[in-house]
Design a protein around this motif. Structure first.
Motif, PDB file in Angstrom:
ATOM      1  N   ASP A  76       0.826  -1.214   0.000  1.00 17.04           N
ATOM      2  CA  ASP A  76       0.000   0.000   0.000  1.00 17.04           C
ATOM      3  C   ASP A  76       0.860   1.265   0.000  1.00 17.04           C
ATOM      4  OD1 ASP A  76      -2.267  -1.589   0.031  1.00 17.04           O
ATOM      5  OD2 ASP A  76      -2.638  -1.318   2.181  1.00 17.04           O
ATOM      6  N   GLU A  79       2.593   1.630  -3.451  1.00 18.71           N
ATOM      7  CA  GLU A  79       1.631   1.979  -4.508  1.00 18.71           C
ATOM      8  C   GLU A  79       1.193   3.424  -4.373  1.00 18.71           C
ATOM      9  OE1 GLU A  79      -1.503  -0.917  -4.259  1.00 18.71           O
ATOM     10  OE2 GLU A  79      -0.357  -2.402  -5.422  1.00 18.71           O
ATOM     11  N   ARG A  80       0.964   3.889  -3.149  1.00 20.10           N
ATOM     12  CA  ARG A  80       0.565   5.278  -2.919  1.00 20.10           C
ATOM     13  C   ARG A  80       1.643   6.236  -3.406  1.00 20.10           C
ATOM     14  NH1 ARG A  80      -0.599   5.508   2.946  1.00 20.10           N
ATOM     15  NH2 ARG A  80      -1.486   3.461   2.858  1.00 20.10           N
ATOM     16  N   ARG A  83       1.542   6.933  -7.180  1.00 20.61           N
ATOM     17  CA  ARG A  83       0.397   7.683  -7.719  1.00 20.61           C
ATOM     18  C   ARG A  83       0.697   9.145  -7.845  1.00 20.61           C
ATOM     19  NH1 ARG A  83      -4.111   5.141  -3.888  1.00 20.61           N
ATOM     20  NH2 ARG A  83      -3.518   3.029  -4.232  1.00 20.61           N
TER      21      ARG A  83
END
Length: 83
Positions: A76, A79-80, A83
């Motif tokens: 998580d 991936e954040r 972005r």
């Protein structure tokens, strides 16, 4: 001109690997102390689940749960960041 052997060294790839390692280390620092310890022992130092359980005084199941939560949290976090 003499033929020079390929060294296999790609400076761009080396830089990308360094950045990836730095991102991973930063993400590991954001885990709980126990999760970071399990990730370090399991994946960076290569110990088995049973060995880590003995070292930390926990059951195999507890180590598996800590590892699962740590990997999920790392995924998580990384991936954040993308972005």
């Amino acid at each position: 001109a003499p033929v020079l052997p390929a060294t296999g060294y790609d400076p761009v790839e080396a830089a990308e690997l360094t950045l990836d390692a730095e991102r991973l280390q930063a993400a590991i620092r954001r885990l709980t102390e126990e999760q970071a310890m399990v990730i370090t022992l399991r994946f960076l130092e290569g110990y088995s689940i049973n060995e880590v359980a003995v070292m930390l005084g926990k059951t195999d199941g507890a180590i598996k749960a800590l590892q699962y939560r740590a990997v999920s949290t790392l995924r998580d976090l990384l991936e954040r960041e993308l972005r």
